[in-house]
Design an enzyme around this catalytic site. Structure first.
Site, short mmCIF file in Angstrom:
data_model
loop_
_atom_site.label_atom_id
_atom_site.label_comp_id
_atom_site.label_asym_id
_atom_site.label_seq_id
_atom_site.Cartn_x
_atom_site.Cartn_y
_atom_site.Cartn_z
NE ARG A 238 -4.10 -1.68 -0.08
CZ ARG A 238 -4.23 -3.23 -0.70
NH1 ARG A 238 -3.76 -2.87 -1.00
NH2 ARG A 238 -5.28 -3.77 -0.63
CD GLU A 267 -2.59 3.35 -4.97
OE1 GLU A 267 -3.50 2.27 -5.43
OE2 GLU A 267 -1.48 2.80 -4.82
CG HIS A 286 -3.02 -0.70 -6.86
ND1 HIS A 286 -3.45 0.03 -5.47
CD2 HIS A 286 -3.00 -2.04 -6.26
CE1 HIS A 286 -3.92 -1.03 -4.33
NE2 HIS A 286 -3.60 -2.02 -5.02
C1 GLV Z 1 -4.82 -5.30 -4.23
O1 GLV Z 1 -4.33 -4.24 -3.81
C2 GLV Z 1 -5.19 -6.13 -2.88
O2 GLV Z 1 -5.40 -6.26 -1.57
O3 GLV Z 1 -6.13 -7.11 -3.60
#
Ligand code: GLV
Length: 330
Positions: A238, A267, A286
């Site tokens: 994250r 984001e 991401h």
């Molecule tokens: C993506 O970031 C997830 O947590 O699956």
């Protein structure tokens, strides 16, 4: 009346078709824009189940609007976008999508590590721009990966899958985690060490730790200063675990050699984000778990969890009420 399921993104109709007979299902009709807050607040009032994305903030204000809500199935392994305390207060079950995305996310994490160390993106841009005029011994020379030291911060299932990949490259494996994992140490030869030791010794520092009050901003100026000047930092967990200004300074001043980033503090990132201007940064939007197979499996798991809860059964992958989360992110 059929139970009502609201889905916060447009998903492929074939994924939803099997449940349309039993349930009333509505989706937000865009796949590239999150559902606006006012629509989410209106929908949650009526919904028996919500299928949410990592980009939806399901905080106390949202959860307090719920009247019939029984489950929020988050299409992600992480759930820092959801207020677990408010969910528990409102008697709403929270589910995530662990396991099905482990290998896909580990593949992407390793791809980032390789892309930065062997300058793959820079080299691909170089040739596409017609800049290749001659072969030269040190043209776009990067750093070796094999036999180097990899430090994994956050040894969950994805961390273990990254370690497995790294052992194929005969890397030395260090890890830091809240709890020690003796079985992984035995199986993969990983060595547990303090965070301080890991950041000093590793050639590649890979962050896979969830966002919690303890991990927020854990990669700060001091931490980057302690890393090797040749170190490459990869973040696939994250964004808020990193102080981005500190990372930028570390990259510009040569405190570390490069970074591979799949996640960001905010984001999507703004145009002209300073980290994007650096040639030693590989940035991705991401996409850790974004293979067609895995995203399909994640959606199917969300649906299976919703069906179970609406039928009064236990869901397959429920987030424990007292799981650690970040209480002041987003
Ligand atoms: C993506 O970031 C997830 O947590 O699956």
């Amino acid at each position: 009346m059929k139970p009502y399921i609201y889905i916060t993104r447009k998903l492929p109709e074939e994924a939803i078709a099997p449940i349309r007979q039993k349930y009333e299902v509505k989706m937000w009709d865009h796949d590239d824009v999150p559902v606006p807050k006012d629509i989410l607040l209106a929908e949650i009032k009526q919904a028996d189940a919500l299928l949410t994305m990592v980009s939806d903030t399901i905080d106390e204000k949202v959860l307090n609007e719920a009247n019939n809500l029984k489950i929020v199935a988050n299409c992600a392994v992480g759930y820092d976008n959801i207020d677990l305390t408010a969910a528990a207060k409102n008697r709403v079950i929270i589910c995530n999508t662990p396991d099905v995305l482990t290998d896909t996310t580990a593949d992407l994490t390793f791809a980032l590590l390789m892309a930065v160390s062997r300058r793959v993106v820079e080299a691909a841009e170089f040739i596409k721009k017609g800049q290749w005029k001659s072969w030269s011994p040190f043209l776009l020379a990067g750093q070796d990966i094999h036999h180097k030291t990899l430090g994994i911060v956050g040894m969950g299932k994805i961390g273990e899958a990254v370690a497995k990949r790294a052992s194929g490259f005969e890397m030395n494996l260090l890890y830091h985690n809240r709890t020690r994992k003796p079985e992984i140490e035995q199986k993969l030869g990983t060595v547990y060490c303090s965070f301080e030791d890991l950041i000093k010794k590793a050639d590649f520092v890979v962050c896979l730790a969830p966002l919690t009050d303890e991990t927020q901003n854990m990669f700060n100026r001091e931490v980057f200063q302690k890393m090797k000047h040749s170190a490459i930092f990869v973040n696939a967990s994250r964004g808020p675990v990193v102080d981005e200004q500190a990372l930028y300074e570390a990259l510009v001043t040569g405190e570390i050699a490069g970074a591979g980033l799949d996640v960001f503090e905010k984001e999507p990132i703004d145009d002209g984000h300073p980290l994007l201007e650096l040639s030693n940064v590989v940035a991705l939007p991401h996409i850790g778990s974004a293979s067609v197979e895995t995203r399909t499996a994640m959606i199917n798991l969300c649906i299976a969890n919703i069906e179970a809860v609406l039928e009064g059964k236990l869901p397959l992958t429920m987030v424990k009420k007292n799981s650690k989360i970040c209480t002041n992110s987003k």
